[in-house]
Design a protein around this motif. Structure first.
Motif, PDB file in Angstrom:
ATOM      1  N   ASN A 294      32.657  28.856 -78.787  1.00  0.00           N
ATOM      2  CA  ASN A 294      32.783  28.389 -77.607  1.00  0.00           C
ATOM      3  C   ASN A 294      33.979  30.315 -77.139  1.00  0.00           C
ATOM      4  N   ASP A 295      33.375  30.889 -76.398  1.00  0.00           N
ATOM      5  CA  ASP A 295      34.053  32.384 -76.472  1.00  0.00           C
ATOM      6  C   ASP A 295      36.087  32.217 -76.445  1.00  0.00           C
ATOM      7  N   LEU A 296      35.788  30.988 -75.519  1.00  0.00           N
ATOM      8  CA  LEU A 296      37.106  30.587 -74.778  1.00  0.00           C
ATOM      9  C   LEU A 296      38.329  30.890 -76.485  1.00  0.00           C
ATOM     10  N   PHE A 297      37.948  29.965 -77.838  1.00  0.00           N
ATOM     11  CA  PHE A 297      38.449  30.441 -78.586  1.00  0.00           C
ATOM     12  C   PHE A 297      38.765  32.035 -79.387  1.00  0.00           C
ATOM     13  N   ARG A 298      38.072  32.472 -79.109  1.00  0.00           N
ATOM     14  CA  ARG A 298      38.057  33.863 -80.312  1.00  0.00           C
ATOM     15  C   ARG A 298      38.252  34.953 -78.741  1.00  0.00           C
ATOM     16  N   GLU A 299      39.435  34.634 -78.009  1.00  0.00           N
ATOM     17  CA  GLU A 299      39.787  35.283 -77.086  1.00  0.00           C
ATOM     18  C   GLU A 299      40.802  35.147 -75.735  1.00  0.00           C
ATOM     19  N   LYS A 300      40.858  33.895 -75.939  1.00  0.00           N
ATOM     20  CA  LYS A 300      42.459  32.853 -75.489  1.00  0.00           C
ATOM     21  C   LYS A 300      42.988  32.278 -76.628  1.00  0.00           C
ATOM     22  N   ILE A 301      44.702  32.107 -76.176  1.00  0.00           N
ATOM     23  CA  ILE A 301      45.633  30.923 -77.481  1.00  0.00           C
ATOM     24  C   ILE A 301      44.863  29.820 -77.316  1.00  0.00           C
ATOM     25  N   PHE A 302      45.277  29.360 -77.748  1.00  0.00           N
ATOM     26  CA  PHE A 302      44.468  27.775 -77.984  1.00  0.00           C
ATOM     27  C   PHE A 302      45.023  26.618 -79.568  1.00  0.00           C
ATOM     28  N   SER A 303      45.891  25.828 -78.885  1.00  0.00           N
ATOM     29  CA  SER A 303      46.448  24.760 -79.189  1.00  0.00           C
ATOM     30  C   SER A 303      46.171  23.831 -78.724  1.00  0.00           C
ATOM     31  N   SER A 304      46.556  22.006 -80.305  1.00  0.00           N
ATOM     32  CA  SER A 304      45.366  20.888 -80.039  1.00  0.00           C
ATOM     33  C   SER A 304      47.045  20.519 -81.164  1.00  0.00           C
ATOM     34  N   VAL A 305      46.845  18.623 -80.210  1.00  0.00           N
ATOM     35  CA  VAL A 305      47.644  18.090 -81.393  1.00  0.00           C
ATOM     36  C   VAL A 305      46.074  17.332 -81.667  1.00  0.00           C
ATOM     37  N   VAL A 306      46.999  17.290 -82.884  1.00  0.00           N
ATOM     38  CA  VAL A 306      46.094  14.876 -83.663  1.00  0.00           C
ATOM     39  C   VAL A 306      45.884  14.530 -82.686  1.00  0.00           C
ATOM     40  N   GLY A 307      44.145  13.469 -82.854  1.00  0.00           N
ATOM     41  CA  GLY A 307      43.901  12.310 -82.137  1.00  0.00           C
ATOM     42  C   GLY A 307      44.102  11.459 -83.574  1.00  0.00           C
ATOM     43  N   ASN A 308      43.221   9.888 -83.082  1.00  0.00           N
ATOM     44  CA  ASN A 308      43.122   9.250 -84.237  1.00  0.00           C
ATOM     45  C   ASN A 308      41.552   9.573 -84.435  1.00  0.00           C
ATOM     46  N   LYS A 400      61.523  20.659 -72.039  1.00  0.00           N
ATOM     47  CA  LYS A 400      61.458  20.550 -72.877  1.00  0.00           C
ATOM     48  C   LYS A 400      59.881  19.386 -73.089  1.00  0.00           C
ATOM     49  N   VAL A 401      59.473  19.894 -73.644  1.00  0.00           N
ATOM     50  CA  VAL A 401      58.041  19.881 -73.020  1.00  0.00           C
ATOM     51  C   VAL A 401      57.339  18.713 -74.573  1.00  0.00           C
ATOM     52  N   VAL A 402      57.243  17.428 -74.968  1.00  0.00           N
ATOM     53  CA  VAL A 402      56.139  16.884 -75.939  1.00  0.00           C
ATOM     54  C   VAL A 402      54.932  15.945 -75.878  1.00  0.00           C
ATOM     55  N   SER A 403      54.060  16.442 -76.713  1.00  0.00           N
ATOM     56  CA  SER A 403      52.833  16.568 -76.664  1.00  0.00           C
ATOM     57  C   SER A 403      52.464  15.379 -77.114  1.00  0.00           C
ATOM     58  N   PHE A 404      51.407  14.342 -77.693  1.00  0.00           N
ATOM     59  CA  PHE A 404      50.793  13.654 -78.563  1.00  0.00           C
ATOM     60  C   PHE A 404      49.548  13.016 -78.213  1.00  0.00           C
ATOM     61  N   HIS A 405      48.807  12.470 -79.073  1.00  0.00           N
ATOM     62  CA  HIS A 405      47.930  12.162 -78.530  1.00  0.00           C
ATOM     63  C   HIS A 405      47.830  11.001 -77.928  1.00  0.00           C
ATOM     64  N   HIS A 406      47.813  10.017 -78.101  1.00  0.00           N
ATOM     65  CA  HIS A 406      48.675   8.280 -77.734  1.00  0.00           C
ATOM     66  C   HIS A 406      49.572   7.497 -76.474  1.00  0.00           C
ATOM     67  N   ALA A 407      48.758   7.475 -75.523  1.00  0.00           N
ATOM     68  CA  ALA A 407      49.425   8.178 -74.017  1.00  0.00           C
ATOM     69  C   ALA A 407      50.381   6.387 -74.203  1.00  0.00           C
ATOM     70  N   PRO A 408      51.626   6.958 -73.984  1.00  0.00           N
ATOM     71  CA  PRO A 408      52.202   5.376 -73.746  1.00  0.00           C
ATOM     72  C   PRO A 408      52.058   4.646 -72.273  1.00  0.00           C
ATOM     73  N   TYR A 409      51.365   5.335 -71.315  1.00  0.00           N
ATOM     74  CA  TYR A 409      51.560   5.312 -70.018  1.00  0.00           C
ATOM     75  C   TYR A 409      50.557   5.442 -69.759  1.00  0.00           C
ATOM     76  N   SER A 410      49.166   4.547 -69.613  1.00  0.00           N
ATOM     77  CA  SER A 410      48.071   4.873 -68.727  1.00  0.00           C
ATOM     78  C   SER A 410      47.286   3.873 -68.223  1.00  0.00           C
ATOM     79  N   THR A 411      46.446   3.978 -67.532  1.00  0.00           N
ATOM     80  CA  THR A 411      46.096   2.771 -66.628  1.00  0.00           C
ATOM     81  C   THR A 411      44.757   1.967 -67.399  1.00  0.00           C
ATOM     82  N   ALA A 412      44.226   2.607 -68.654  1.00  0.00           N
ATOM     83  CA  ALA A 412      42.602   2.092 -68.983  1.00  0.00           C
ATOM     84  C   ALA A 412      42.865   0.988 -69.786  1.00  0.00           C
ATOM     85  N   THR A 413      41.125   0.737 -70.120  1.00  0.00           N
ATOM     86  CA  THR A 413      41.291  -0.278 -71.570  1.00  0.00           C
ATOM     87  C   THR A 413      42.370   0.209 -72.270  1.00  0.00           C
TER      88      THR A 413
END
Length: 750
Positions: A294-308, A400-413
Motif C-alpha cells: 500500500n502506498d501509505l508505507f512509501r509516502e507517510k511515516i509508519f511505526s509499529s510495536v511487536v505483537g505476539n 509521555k506515551v507508552v505503547s505495547f501490544h497486550h492490553a492490560p485493560y480491555s473488555t473482550a476475551t
C-alpha cells in the motif's frame, strides 16, 4: 513508628512446626521449616503454541444482543459465529477474490491447500516492502527496503537528489533470497521528498515522502491502528471459503485494511502507529508482503510495536529463523532491554527486538516488547529512556506515551487471561511512578478507553466490579471462583481487583492524575472478539459494534485530543486532556500520603491469635504481606493506601482466628473487623494441627507461573520466544515464623 520499619509478625501461640506451602515462583531460593533449601528451575519457554485462548470457554446460552448492540456475557468468539451479524465493512467478499475462488473451485481459500501457508504468493520484485519509519525525533526518518539477492554494495537510495549508502544491511530469513537495507535521513518537517531505490540494475518508480510541519505549540497528530493481522480468519470467513493463511484471505484482508487506511489518510496525520499483530504468522512471507503493499508505507511515516503474532513461525518450514520484525522495521534508540534472542533447533536465529523510544514535538513515545513478560526489564528501560530523552531535550516533555501490544485493560476475551492479569498487576505502578500519561494497546480486538488508572488493589462487590450479579450463570462461578473473570470471591462477597479508576465525569479534564489506557479494535476487520466485561470497574467507553476503527491522537504543548472513528468517518468516541505549564514542570507534585490508618490496622490484625492450619496461615500470610507492601511503598497514592485497608479486611474474611475472651473491642474498629472470623470451637494444641480444610485460591494470578499467552491454535507452529513467566510472591521468601512475637520489631523490613 515509621511505616518503613514495620515487619510481618505472625502471632502464633504454639511452637509446633507448621509447613507453609510455597508459591510457584521464578528461581526462588526457599528454605523450608526443616532447613532444606530448594530451587525451582526457570525453564526456557519455547513450546508449541497452545490452542486459541479465545475459544477456551464455550458459547453461553445467553446469546441475544442487548439494546445497545452488545452481549455482555457471551464468551463466544470469532471462531464460533455463524454469520457476520453486526459486523460492518466485512459483509461481502471482494468480487475479485470471489472470482478467483470460483476459478479454482475453492482451492484459493482452502486450508492447507495449493494457495495456503508457505505456498502464499510472495511478492517477488527486485525491491519490495519499502517503509518509512520514524527516527529519534521529528527531524529524522529511516527508509527500509528489501532487495533481492545477497547483500549488494550497489543497493542505494536516491533521496531528494542525493545518493545514500545504507547504514544497515543484512541477509533476511526470507526464503526467496532477500536482504534488508536501511538509510537514516535528516528531514525538515513540512517538506516533500522525492526518492527511488536501485538494487543492481533494477530501479523502482519514484515515490514522494510527504512530511508535515508541526503547528502552533508544537501540535501534531498521529493515527493509531489496531491489529491488522493480515491472513487471520474465523468460522464466518471459513463458511465463505476463506480460511486463515490462504491467499484468498490475505487478498481480502488487504482490501479491508485499505478501507481504514483510505479514510485515515484523509485526516493528514504526521505519522501512523500500529499496535502489532500486523500479520497472522510472521514466518509466512506473503502475509507481510501484502501488508506492506500500500502506498501509505512509501509516502507517510509508519511505526509499529511487536505483537505476539510477530513471534509465530511454521515449525515445518525449511528454516525456523525469525528476524522478520527487525528486518522490516527500523527502531530508533533500540534497547537490548526487552529483546528476545536465541538460536533455533536448526541453527538459525530468532531475534525479536527490544524496547525503543523516539520523540515528536513535546511528546515522548516509549515502545515496549510485551512478549517479554518481565516487568522489571521494561521498568528499567522506561526510567533510562526518560532520563536520556530529557537530558537531550533539556526539559520535561509535556506528554509521555507508552505503547505495547497486550492490553492490560480491555473488555473482550483476553481481559481475564492470566498473562493479562499479571501485566495489569505489575505495569500500572511502573507507569504511575514515571508519570506516563497515556498507554496504547491492541491484542483484544475491541475498543476500550479506561478511566485514569492508579496502581493499587480494590475490594469491590462482584456486581460493581464486573457489571453483573454473581448469580448470573454467565459469570461462571463455581467454588467461589468466577471462571469468566478469573477471580476469587471472598467470604464477604467481594473480589479484589487490580487498578483504581479515577472518573473525572466528563469528556474533558485538566491535570488529571493516573494513566489513561486505550485499547484499539481490529483496523482490518479480519476478526472481532465478543465482550465479556464492558461494565468492568475501569471502563469509561467500550465499543462492540464490530466495525473497523482507528483513532486520531493530537498532541500540543498543553493539550491531548482523542477522536476515534469508523471507516464511514463517524466519530464514535472523543476525549480531551489539558495540562497546565505548572503540571508539566512539576508532574510529581501531589499531596502527602497518610499511612497511619493502614499501619494501625495492620498492627491490630497482628495482635490476633491465628488458628494454626496451613491453609489458614497461607491466607493470612498473603493478606498481611500485600498490605505491608503498600505500607512500605513511598509512591503509594492515598487512594491505594485507603483501599488497602478494605482489601486486607476482605482477604481476612475467610481467615480463622482464636476467640479471645474478656477482650474489649474498640467500637471504632468494628467496621473493619466485621468480616474477620473468630474461631469459637477450634483450638491449637502443642504438636497438633487442626485443619479447617478451606480451599484458598485468593488471587492465584499473583503467585503462579503463566503459560497461556497466545490466540493461535495450530500445534504445528511454535512460539518464537523465550518469554519469562511468573511473578515472585513475597510469601515464597517470608517462610513461617513459628514463635510468638509480641509486638512490632523496630528492625527495618527488608
Amino acid at each position: 513508628m515509621k511505616k518503613n520499619k514495620l515487619i510481618l509478625a505472625l502471632i502464633i501461640a504454639s511452637t509446633s512446626s507448621i509447613v507453609l506451602p510455597t508459591s510457584n515462583v521464578q528461581a526462588a531460593n526457599i528454605t523450608d521449616v526443616e532447613g532444606q533449601e530448594t530451587k525451582e528451575v526457570v525453564e526456557k519457554n519455547i513450546a508449541d503454541i497452545p490452542k486459541d485462548d479465545e475459544v477456551t470457554y464455550p458459547k453461553n446460552e445467553k446469546d441475544t444482543r442487548e439494546s445497545d448492540g452488545t452481549n455482555k456475557f457471551n464468551r463466544a468468539t470469532e471462531t464460533e459465529r455463524e454469520t457476520f451479524g453486526e459486523d460492518k465493512n466485512v459483509v461481502n467478499i471482494d468480487k475479485n477474490v470471489k472470482a478467483k475462488l470460483d476459478e479454482t473451485k475453492g482451492e484459493y481459500g482452502k486450508k492447507n491447500g495449493e494457495y495456503a501457508n508457505n505456498k502464499l504468493k510472495a511478492i517477488d520484485t527486485p525491491v519490495k516492502n519499502v517503509v518509512i519509519n520514524p527516527g529519534e525525533n521529528e527531524n529524522k526518518v529511516a527508509v527500509t527496503w528489501f532487495g533481492k539477492s545477497e547483500i549488494r554494495d550497489s543497493s542505494r537510495l536516491y533521496f531528494n537528489g542525493k545518493e545514500y549508502k545504507p547504514e544497515r544491511a543484512r541477509k533476511t530469513g526470507d526464503s526467496n533470497g532477500y536482504s534488508t537495507y536501511t538509510v537514516l535521513l535528516d528531514i525538515k518537517p513540512g517538506e516533500n521528498y522525492e526518492y527511488y531505490i536501485k538494487n543492481d540494475n533494477y530501479k523502482t518508480e519514484k515515490k514522494t515522502l510527504k512530511t508535515k510541519a508541526l503547528g502552533n505549540d508544537n501540535e501534531f497528530s498521529m493515527v493509531l491502528i489496531g491489529d491488522p493481522q493480515i491472513g487471520s480468519g474465523d468460522s464466518v470467513w471459513d463458511s465463505k471459503g476463506l480460511n486463515k493463511n490462504t491467499q484468498a484471505k490475505v487478498d481480502q484482508d488487504k482490501i479491508d485494511f485499505a478501507k481504514t487506511i483510505e479514510i485515515a489518510r484523509k485526516l493528514d496525520p504526521h505519522f501512523f502507529l500500529s499496535m502489532g499483530d500486523n500479520v497472522e504468522i510472521a514466518g509466512y512471507e506473503g502475509e507481510y508482503d501484502y501488508f506492506f503493499d500500500n502506498d501509505l508505507f512509501r509516502e507517510k511515516i509508519f511505526s509499529s510495536v511487536v505483537g505476539n503474532h510477530e513471534t509465530y513461525i511454521d515449525k515445518n518450514d525449511t528454516s525456523l529463523q525469525n528476524t522478520v520484525f527487525s528486518d522490516h522495521f527500523y527502531l530508533p534508540n533500540e534497547s537490548e532491554l526487552g529483546s528476545i534472542s536465541y538460536e533455533n533447533e536448526d541453527g538459525t536465529r530468532t531475534y525479536i527486538p527490544g524496547d525503543y523510544w523516539y520523540s515528536y514535538g513535546d511528546t515522548l513515545f516509549l515502545n515496549i516488547n510485551s512478549n517479554e513478560r518481565d516487568s522489571n526489564i521494561h521498568s528499567k528501560f522506561i526510567e533510562k529512556a526518560i532520563k536520556n530523552a530529557e537530558e537531550k531535550r533539556g526539559s520535561n516533555f509535556s506528554w509521555k506515551v507508552v505503547s505495547f501490544h497486550h492490553a492490560p485493560y480491555s473488555t473482550a476475551t483476553h481481559t481475564s487471561d492470566d498473562d493479562i492479569l499479571q501485566r495489569r498487576s505489575e505495569l500500572v505502578k511502573i507507569f504511575n511512578n514515571n508519570n506516563i500519561d497515556l498507554v496504547l494497546n491492541g491484542h483484544d480486538h475491541i475498543y476500550v478507553r479506561s478511566g485514569h488508572m492508579l496502581a493499587g488493589e480494590q475490594a469491590l462487590d462482584f456486581e460493581k466490579a464486573y457489571g453483573t450479579h454473581k448469580n448470573d450463570p454467565n459469570a461462571g462461578i463455581k467454588d467461589n471462583f468466577t471462571k469468566t473473570y478469573n477471580n476469587y470471591i471472598y467470604d464477604n462477597g467481594k473480589v479484589v481487583v487490580d487498578g483504581i479508576s479515577l472518573d473525572y465525569g466528563s469528556n474533558e479534564v485538566t491535570d488529571p492524575r493516573g494513566t489513561l489506557f486505550l485499547t484499539m479494535s481490529a483496523s482490518a476487520g479480519a476478526k472481532f472478539y465478543n465482550p465479556i466485561g464492558e461494565d468492568q470497574w475501569f471502563v469509561q467507553r467500550s465499543l462492540d459494534d464490530r466495525s473497523q476503527l482507528f483513532s486520531k491522537l493530537t498532541f500540543s504543548k498543553n493539550q491531548f485530543r482523542l477522536l476515534t472513528m469508523d471507516t464511514d468517518g463517524n466519530i464514535v468516541d472523543s476525549y480531551t486532556i489539558n495540562k497546565t505549564d505548572e503540571h508539566i514542570k512539576n508532574p510529581n507534585n501531589k499531596e502527602k500520603t497518610n499511612f497511619s490508618k493502614l499501619e494501625a490496622y495492620i498492627r491490630k490484625i497482628q495482635g490476633k491469635k491465628l488458628l494454626l492450619d496451613k491453609e489458614n496461615i497461607r491466607a493470612y500470610n498473603y493478606a498481611i504481606e500485600n498490605a505491608i507492601k503498600v505500607l512500605n511503598d513511598k509512591n503509594a497514592s492515598q487512594e491505594e493506601v485507603d483501599s488497602a485497608i478494605e482489601v486486607l479486611n476482605t482477604r481476612l474474611s475467610g481467615v480463622e482466628f482464636l476467640r479471645e475472651d474478656n477482650k474489649n473491642t474498640d467500637n471504632k474498629d468494628s467496621k473493619v473487623d466485621k468480616n474477620v472470623k473468630d474461631s469459637k470451637d477450634k483450638y491449637c494444641q502443642k504438636d497438633k494441627e487442626v485443619s479447617i480444610k478451606k480451599e484458598i485460591k485468593a488471587q492465584k494470578t499473583k503467585v503462579e507461573n503463566f503459560k497461556k499467552d497466545s490466540d493461535f491454535e495450530n500445534k504445528n507452529f511454535i512460539k518464537s520466544s523465550n518469554v519469562k513467566t511468573g511473578v515472585t510472591s513475597l510469601s515464597s521468601i517470608l517462610g513461617l515464623i513459628s514463635i510468638s512475637i509480641l509486638g512490632l520489631s523496630k528492625s527495618k523490613r527488608k
